[in-house]
Design a protein around this motif. Structure first.
Motif, short mmCIF file in Angstrom:
data_model
loop_
_atom_site.label_atom_id
_atom_site.label_comp_id
_atom_site.label_asym_id
_atom_site.label_seq_id
_atom_site.Cartn_x
_atom_site.Cartn_y
_atom_site.Cartn_z
N THR A 24 -14.84 6.23 -38.69
CA THR A 24 -15.32 5.45 -37.33
C THR A 24 -15.82 6.12 -36.97
O THR A 24 -16.49 6.83 -35.49
N GLY A 28 -20.25 6.79 -39.34
CA GLY A 28 -19.61 6.67 -40.09
C GLY A 28 -19.34 7.35 -40.94
O GLY A 28 -19.08 7.78 -42.08
N GLN A 66 -13.54 0.16 -30.14
CA GLN A 66 -14.62 -0.22 -30.60
C GLN A 66 -14.45 0.98 -32.62
O GLN A 66 -13.97 -0.20 -33.15
N ASP A 67 -13.13 1.49 -32.76
CA ASP A 67 -12.96 1.69 -33.77
C ASP A 67 -12.67 0.55 -34.35
O ASP A 67 -12.66 1.06 -35.81
N ASP A 70 -14.97 -1.38 -34.97
CA ASP A 70 -15.44 -1.49 -36.62
C ASP A 70 -14.71 -1.43 -37.62
O ASP A 70 -15.18 -1.27 -39.28
N SER A 73 -14.07 -4.25 -38.83
CA SER A 73 -15.53 -5.59 -39.74
C SER A 73 -16.00 -4.71 -40.89
O SER A 73 -16.15 -5.18 -41.90
N ARG A 74 -15.79 -3.68 -41.18
CA ARG A 74 -16.39 -2.29 -42.24
C ARG A 74 -15.84 -2.84 -43.18
O ARG A 74 -16.00 -2.24 -44.19
N ARG A 429 -21.66 0.65 -28.87
CA ARG A 429 -22.55 0.40 -29.73
C ARG A 429 -23.44 -0.63 -28.68
O ARG A 429 -24.30 -1.06 -28.87
#
Length: 563
Positions: A24, A28, A66-67, A70, A73-74, A429
């Motif tokens: 993250t 990335g 946000q981490d 992320d 989602s990733r 983001r």
């Protein structure tokens, strides 16, 4: 690190074991933050265990949020059936999430916190609205997760090798950074504790024993029921064909922007007399069922009689798809073919309007645009790409470098030359979206967002260039000349003028950053690692040796006295 042990008597019931990782850090790629995860099936329950290390520092709770998003989602696990979409973390019956989440206690000063700890009044301390509880209450992170009552003192920060609270100059406020949470049904926590005897870190480890109810199918009853269902289905199939009702057959996505996700829902209702299988299928002479900027999730599935399913139609334009959309070579237009096994096909129209962006636009074309790209008529943009006459018309007005690049570098030069960890810490983001809109529309006059967000926006800009700053045709020459500074300089002097200008402008800016390395903690190796892979991109996949040679090439231009 995540180590998965299984008792011998349970081993035969463990299957579908997969491990994945995700970083993250900025883009990335950089930093030591991220997550490792393992998923497996135990009997008939799907379980996922995640160990994460989120962003540090008291004030950075939004970056921790946000981490978390992320990672969710990733981080995806491939399925044994490769035609099925990957599984994300939340597609499991039980999720166990642990690690250094780094959420702090920010509403009390260090003396008040230590006083409550000395009294062992952890209940009062945990009720003082610490960051993690506050963010969960806002549904910003860990929605639906549970955590046991904390009856141990904060696990951070200690002087390494001791039980002494942080005695450094920063004198950090003690906090429960290390946590264990879970999501799912039939989970009971037997204990939740820290281990004060371990002193090898500035954290104290925590552990928990969780008792989880597992689904087990009665194989004999399952087989009997399944056979009965199959017989009934065979009977119904002789009488009926599958049929579904679609909530909509036309979808229009408005004002699509670079790297901004949009989604709409297609609902299917099985109104036929039999269960059915559906799948989006390829059209003739096309490699996949949809254009690369579009996905349908799930792309296939099973519907019981009277059952329904929501399919997310998702549009996302990235560095691969932006160039041809920017100037009208491609449009947001596609037809999806939804096929029912032993039934008919349904046709779904997907359209939209894409707002051109400097992201995914070539250096040469950006140098010809004095106005923001979204102020230019689409016909003019198209002519600039397709017509040599158009290029000639704008040649006299060409800028030395793209104005968008200048705005970002100028902002960083004025505001971030001494910024600690610049180009190493990711931005937000939401702020990237504001920066992109500012560059594409010219409003507001100055760039919004933090220095870290502007820095990442610059890296994303370079990464999205259809032709890198050092064009692909020069790549092999750069590798062959990487050890010879004068040869490297000769290659740069041969670049198209606008590419040469951008290369020298960026190198000069980075040399200014290095003059302030005591403040920003940058050095030649760090900047070469970050920028070489963006400025000297390989036409094919780079191996490790090539990466090192591109870094060696670029280092010649970062040292003092370079041209």
């Amino acid at each position: 690190m995540l180590i998965f042990y299984v008792k011998k008597e349970h081993a035969e019931f463990i299957s579908e074991v997969e491990a994945e990782t995700v970083g993250t850090g900025i883009m990335g790629r950089m930093g030591n933050k991220g997550a490792v995860a393992i998923r497996f099936r135990f009997h008939n329950s799907d379980i996922c265990v995640v160990n994460s290390h989120l962003a540090a520092h008291v004030e950075e709770y939004e970056r921790r949020n946000q981490d978390y998003k992320d990672i969710c989602s990733r981080l995806q696990f491939r399925q044994l059936d490769l035609t099925q979409p990957p599984l994300n973390i939340m597609k499991h019956n039980v999720v166990l999430w642990l690690g250094d989440l780094n959420y702090r206690i920010s509403d009390l000063d260090v003396d008040d916190v230590k006083e409550l700890i000395n009294k062992k009044d952890f209940e009062t301390l945990s009720a003082c609205n610490p960051q993690l509880k506050r963010q969960i209450d806002k549904e910003a992170v860990f929605d639906g997760f549970m955590e046991g009552q904390i009856h141990f003192q904060p696990t951070y920060k200690y002087d390494t090798g001791s039980d002494q609270w942080d005695t450094s100059e920063k004198c950090r406020v003690p906090a429960w950074c290390d946590r264990i949470l879970w999501k799912g049904q039939n989970v009971q926590q037997s204990f939740y504790q820290s281990h004060m005897a371990l002193k090898t870190s500035d954290h104290k480890p925590v552990s928990s024993l969780l008792v989880i109810g597992i689904k087990r199918i009665n194989a004999e009853a399952y087989k009997k029921t399944f056979e009965e269902i199959v017989r009934n289905i065979d009977k119904m199939e002789n009488e009926c064909i599958p049929s579904v009702t679609l909530s909509k057959r036309e979808f229009h996505f408005k004002d699509i922007k670079f790297m901004q996700h949009q989604a709409e829902t297609l609902s299917l209702l099985n109104d036929g007399q039999v269960p059915c299988q559906f799948e989006f299928i390829q059209k003739p002479n096309e490699p996949t069922y949809c254009k690369p900027w579009l996905t349908a999730n799930p792309p296939k599935g099973f519907l019981a009689q009277g059952g329904s399913v929501d399919i997310d139609l998702e549009v996302f334009v990235n560095r691969s798809t932006a160039p041809e959309l920017n100037f009208g070579k491609q449009q947001i237009e596609d037809i999806l073919v939804l096929h029912l096994e032993r039934g008919k096909d349904y046709f779904i129209s997907v359209t939209g309007n894409y707002l051109p962006s400097c992201y995914g636009t070539s250096i040469q074309l950006l140098c010809q645009l004095r106005e923001p790209i979204q102020d230019m008529p689409q016909e003019t943009l198209h002519k600039l790409v397709m017509s040599e006459v158009g290029n000639a018309v704008y040649a006299e007005k060409s800028l030395d470098i793209p104005k968008e690049l200048w705005m970002m570098v100028d902002h960083l030069f004025r505001s971030a030359i001494k910024q600690e960890d610049i180009f190493q810490q990711p931005g937000l983001r939401s702020e990237f979206a504001e920066i992109r809109d500012c560059l594409d529309t010219g409003m507001p006059d100055s760039l919004p967002g933090s220095n870290h967000s502007v820095a990442e926006a610059l890296l994303l800009f370079l990464d999205a260039l259809p032709e890198p700053v050092v064009p692909y045709c020069f790549y092999q020459q750069c590798l062959e000349s990487c050890s010879n500074a004068s040869q490297c300089e000769k290659i740069i002097s041969k670049l198209p003028q606008c590419h040469q200008n951008v290369f020298r402008y960026l190198a000069a800016f980075l040399r200014e950053l290095l003059k302030n390395s005591d403040s920003n903690r940058l050095d030649v190796n760090i900047l070469a690692t970050i920028f070489a892979s963006l400025l000297l991109r390989s036409p094919t996949k780079q191996d490790l040796a090539e990466k090192r040679r591109t870094q060696e090439f670029f280092q010649h231009f970062l040292t003092q006295g370079s041209a």
